[in-house]
Scaffold this motif. Sequence first.
Motif, PDB file in Angstrom:
ATOM      1  N   SER A  58       1.252  -1.283  -0.227  1.00 13.79           N
ATOM      2  CA  SER A  58       0.276  -0.159  -0.009  1.00 13.79           C
ATOM      3  C   SER A  58       0.983   1.441  -0.114  1.00 13.79           C
ATOM      4  CB  SER A  58      -0.993  -0.148   1.392  1.00 13.79           C
ATOM      5  OG  SER A  58      -0.465   0.269   2.262  1.00 13.79           O
ATOM      6  N   VAL A  59       0.133   2.125  -0.846  1.00 12.75           N
ATOM      7  CA  VAL A  59       1.515   3.564  -0.421  1.00 12.75           C
ATOM      8  C   VAL A  59       2.188   4.017   1.211  1.00 12.75           C
ATOM      9  CG1 VAL A  59       0.979   5.922  -1.178  1.00 12.75           C
ATOM     10  CG2 VAL A  59       0.210   4.143  -2.521  1.00 12.75           C
ATOM     11  N   PRO A  60       0.862   3.757   2.047  1.00 19.20           N
ATOM     12  CA  PRO A  60       1.285   5.227   3.581  1.00 19.20           C
ATOM     13  C   PRO A  60       2.079   4.023   3.479  1.00 19.20           C
ATOM     14  CG  PRO A  60      -0.426   4.476   3.460  1.00 19.20           C
ATOM     15  CD  PRO A  60      -0.832   4.174   1.906  1.00 19.20           C
ATOM     16  N   THR A  61       2.120   2.089   3.072  1.00 22.64           N
ATOM     17  CA  THR A  61       3.393   1.573   3.662  1.00 22.64           C
ATOM     18  C   THR A  61       4.518   1.488   2.858  1.00 22.64           C
ATOM     19  OG1 THR A  61       1.764  -0.347   4.161  1.00 22.64           O
ATOM     20  CG2 THR A  61       3.794  -1.031   3.890  1.00 22.64           C
ATOM     21  N   LEU A  62       4.553   1.908   1.421  1.00 14.77           N
ATOM     22  CA  LEU A  62       5.467   2.358   0.845  1.00 14.77           C
ATOM     23  C   LEU A  62       6.213   3.387   1.155  1.00 14.77           C
ATOM     24  CD1 LEU A  62       7.788   1.635  -1.353  1.00 14.77           C
ATOM     25  CD2 LEU A  62       6.074   3.225  -2.730  1.00 14.77           C
ATOM     26  N   VAL A  63       5.194   4.681   2.120  1.00 14.70           N
ATOM     27  CA  VAL A  63       6.272   5.680   2.269  1.00 14.70           C
ATOM     28  C   VAL A  63       7.046   5.861   3.558  1.00 14.70           C
ATOM     29  CG1 VAL A  63       5.353   8.364   3.712  1.00 14.70           C
ATOM     30  CG2 VAL A  63       4.596   6.913   1.383  1.00 14.70           C
ATOM     31  N   ASN A  64       5.912   5.072   4.767  1.00 15.92           N
ATOM     32  CA  ASN A  64       6.805   4.490   5.778  1.00 15.92           C
ATOM     33  C   ASN A  64       8.375   3.436   5.244  1.00 15.92           C
ATOM     34  OD1 ASN A  64       4.948   5.623   7.577  1.00 15.92           O
ATOM     35  ND2 ASN A  64       3.598   3.332   7.760  1.00 15.92           N
ATOM     36  N   LEU A  65       8.552   2.431   4.475  1.00 17.40           N
ATOM     37  CA  LEU A  65       9.409   1.952   3.757  1.00 17.40           C
ATOM     38  C   LEU A  65      11.100   3.153   3.303  1.00 17.40           C
ATOM     39  CD1 LEU A  65       8.303  -1.525   2.321  1.00 17.40           C
ATOM     40  CD2 LEU A  65       9.017  -1.235   4.618  1.00 17.40           C
ATOM     41  N   LEU A  66      10.399   3.877   2.726  1.00 20.81           N
ATOM     42  CA  LEU A  66      11.158   4.755   2.478  1.00 20.81           C
ATOM     43  C   LEU A  66      11.296   5.931   3.261  1.00 20.81           C
ATOM     44  CD1 LEU A  66       9.313   6.267  -0.698  1.00 20.81           C
ATOM     45  CD2 LEU A  66      11.321   5.632  -0.996  1.00 20.81           C
ATOM     46  N   HIS A  67      11.127   5.620   4.390  1.00 21.36           N
ATOM     47  CA  HIS A  67      11.249   6.664   5.780  1.00 21.36           C
ATOM     48  C   HIS A  67      12.887   5.765   6.929  1.00 21.36           C
ATOM     49  CE1 HIS A  67       8.864  10.289   6.012  1.00 21.36           C
ATOM     50  NE2 HIS A  67       8.423   9.658   5.635  1.00 21.36           N
ATOM     51  N   MET A  68      12.162   4.141   6.339  1.00 24.20           N
ATOM     52  CA  MET A  68      12.646   3.908   6.799  1.00 24.20           C
ATOM     53  C   MET A  68      14.448   3.389   6.727  1.00 24.20           C
ATOM     54  SD  MET A  68      10.235   0.448   9.382  1.00 24.20           S
ATOM     55  CE  MET A  68      10.449   0.087   7.450  1.00 24.20           C
ATOM     56  N   GLN A  69      13.984   3.456   5.109  1.00 29.01           N
ATOM     57  CA  GLN A  69      15.554   2.661   4.126  1.00 29.01           C
ATOM     58  C   GLN A  69      16.513   5.044   4.290  1.00 29.01           C
ATOM     59  OE1 GLN A  69      17.044   0.985   2.596  1.00 29.01           O
ATOM     60  NE2 GLN A  69      15.425  -0.582   3.330  1.00 29.01           N
ATOM     61  N   LEU A  70      15.783   5.702   3.983  1.00 27.59           N
ATOM     62  CA  LEU A  70      16.481   6.725   4.960  1.00 27.59           C
ATOM     63  C   LEU A  70      17.126   7.369   5.846  1.00 27.59           C
ATOM     64  CD1 LEU A  70      13.878   9.231   2.746  1.00 27.59           C
ATOM     65  CD2 LEU A  70      16.503   8.448   2.193  1.00 27.59           C
ATOM     66  N   GLU A  71      16.694   7.020   6.630  1.00 29.91           N
ATOM     67  CA  GLU A  71      16.697   6.192   8.103  1.00 29.91           C
ATOM     68  C   GLU A  71      17.972   5.739   8.476  1.00 29.91           C
ATOM     69  OE1 GLU A  71      14.330   6.179  11.616  1.00 29.91           O
ATOM     70  OE2 GLU A  71      12.859   7.190  11.207  1.00 29.91           O
ATOM     71  N   MET A  72      18.132   4.801   7.958  1.00 26.47           N
ATOM     72  CA  MET A  72      18.851   3.251   7.654  1.00 26.47           C
ATOM     73  C   MET A  72      20.321   3.901   7.328  1.00 26.47           C
ATOM     74  SD  MET A  72      16.698  -0.050   8.030  1.00 26.47           S
ATOM     75  CE  MET A  72      18.055  -0.498   6.252  1.00 26.47           C
ATOM     76  N   ALA A  73      20.160   4.682   5.799  1.00 23.54           N
ATOM     77  CA  ALA A  73      21.018   5.415   5.011  1.00 23.54           C
ATOM     78  C   ALA A  73      22.144   6.780   5.895  1.00 23.54           C
ATOM     79  CB  ALA A  73      20.832   6.493   3.849  1.00 23.54           C
ATOM     80  N   GLY A  74      21.686   6.912   7.090  1.00 30.93           N
ATOM     81  CA  GLY A  74      22.188   8.068   8.041  1.00 30.93           C
ATOM     82  C   GLY A  74      21.090   9.079   7.271  1.00 30.93           C
ATOM     83  N   LEU A  75      19.942   9.767   7.571  1.00 32.27           N
ATOM     84  CA  LEU A  75      19.149  10.677   7.029  1.00 32.27           C
ATOM     85  C   LEU A  75      18.201  10.526   7.757  1.00 32.27           C
ATOM     86  CD1 LEU A  75      18.816  10.934   3.330  1.00 32.27           C
ATOM     87  CD2 LEU A  75      20.616  11.712   4.145  1.00 32.27           C
ATOM     88  N   ASN A  76      17.770  11.310   8.784  1.00 32.96           N
ATOM     89  CA  ASN A  76      16.875  11.691   9.631  1.00 32.96           C
ATOM     90  C   ASN A  76      15.621  12.470   9.012  1.00 32.96           C
ATOM     91  OD1 ASN A  76      14.935  11.257  11.626  1.00 32.96           O
ATOM     92  ND2 ASN A  76      16.005  12.776  13.052  1.00 32.96           N
ATOM     93  N   ALA A  77      14.647  11.593   8.267  1.00 35.79           N
ATOM     94  CA  ALA A  77      13.812  10.779   7.764  1.00 35.79           C
ATOM     95  C   ALA A  77      12.935  11.030   7.927  1.00 35.79           C
ATOM     96  CB  ALA A  77      13.801  10.927   6.013  1.00 35.79           C
ATOM     97  N   LYS A  78      11.971  10.736   9.288  1.00 32.61           N
ATOM     98  CA  LYS A  78      10.400  10.653  10.154  1.00 32.61           C
ATOM     99  C   LYS A  78       9.700  11.782   9.450  1.00 32.61           C
ATOM    100  CE  LYS A  78      12.436   7.670  13.833  1.00 32.61           C
ATOM    101  NZ  LYS A  78      12.267   7.407  15.120  1.00 32.61           N
ATOM    102  N   PRO A  79       8.345  11.706   9.610  1.00 34.11           N
ATOM    103  CA  PRO A  79       7.608  12.900  10.286  1.00 34.11           C
ATOM    104  C   PRO A  79       8.053  13.309  10.893  1.00 34.11           C
ATOM    105  CG  PRO A  79       6.976  10.081   9.232  1.00 34.11           C
ATOM    106  CD  PRO A  79       8.055   9.872   9.867  1.00 34.11           C
ATOM    107  N   GLY A  80       7.904  14.871  10.656  1.00 38.06           N
ATOM    108  CA  GLY A  80       8.023  15.335  11.778  1.00 38.06           C
ATOM    109  C   GLY A  80       9.380  15.740  12.581  1.00 38.06           C
ATOM    110  N   GLY A  81      10.002  15.264  12.195  1.00 39.35           N
ATOM    111  CA  GLY A  81      11.253  15.095  13.322  1.00 39.35           C
ATOM    112  C   GLY A  81      12.476  16.102  12.588  1.00 39.35           C
ATOM    113  N   PRO A  82      13.876  16.511  12.388  1.00 41.23           N
ATOM    114  CA  PRO A  82      14.588  17.240  11.352  1.00 41.23           C
ATOM    115  C   PRO A  82      14.838  17.101  10.450  1.00 41.23           C
ATOM    116  CG  PRO A  82      15.347  16.858  14.220  1.00 41.23           C
ATOM    117  CD  PRO A  82      14.271  16.085  13.261  1.00 41.23           C
ATOM    118  N   GLN A  83      14.942  17.666   9.739  1.00 38.64           N
ATOM    119  CA  GLN A  83      15.608  17.064   8.492  1.00 38.64           C
ATOM    120  C   GLN A  83      16.830  17.050   8.323  1.00 38.64           C
ATOM    121  OE1 GLN A  83      12.974  15.752   6.701  1.00 38.64           O
ATOM    122  NE2 GLN A  83      11.758  16.581   8.436  1.00 38.64           N
TER     123      GLN A  83
END
Length: 182
Positions: A154-179
């Motif tokens: 689903s799209v919401p799951t895909l967006v969450n997976l994107l956030h997790m991958q960005l975090e694992m890459a060292g990017l703080n991309a959590k919704p509402g978190g520092p960018q």
Amino acid sequence: MTIVLVGMPGCGKSTAGRQLARQMGWSFADSDAEIERQIGCSIRSFFDRQGEERFREIEQEVVERLARPSQLVLATGGGAVLRPANRRALAQPGNHVVYLRATPEDLARRLRHDTHRPLLQGGDPLRRLRDLFRQRDPLYREVASFVLDTGRTSVPTLVNLLHMQLEMAGLNAKPGGPQPGA
């Protein structure tokens, strides 16, 4: 930094990209939508009148402009990776390229009623998707920082997976978190 989404037509680049950008507080751009604004008609009409080669020339200009590192989520057209210049622009330092991978069978199911994608009109769309996948999959992988299999996600799951991958890459991309870069 720009987060670039690449993948086959119908894999979710625009839909997921728009939501990811909104959650991150970043801008969103869709290269195909930008091309349509620039040419003043649909891509399908342009393909019919001017051909694929002319379309790819315009696409290259648009991709080069949009792929410059900024706080942007960029959804590319499925064929954007065909030109080496586009692959260089997309994968330049400061960009993180995500390949949203879906099987031709899943794509055929999603696109079965689509009438806007010129390369999928007429004939056997599944066969065409398989041919495009064989041609493009290695190019998507060449530019990708990482690959996410979308399958029937689903799209919401895909967006969450994107956030997790960005975090694992060292990017703080959590919704509402520092960018990144903040």
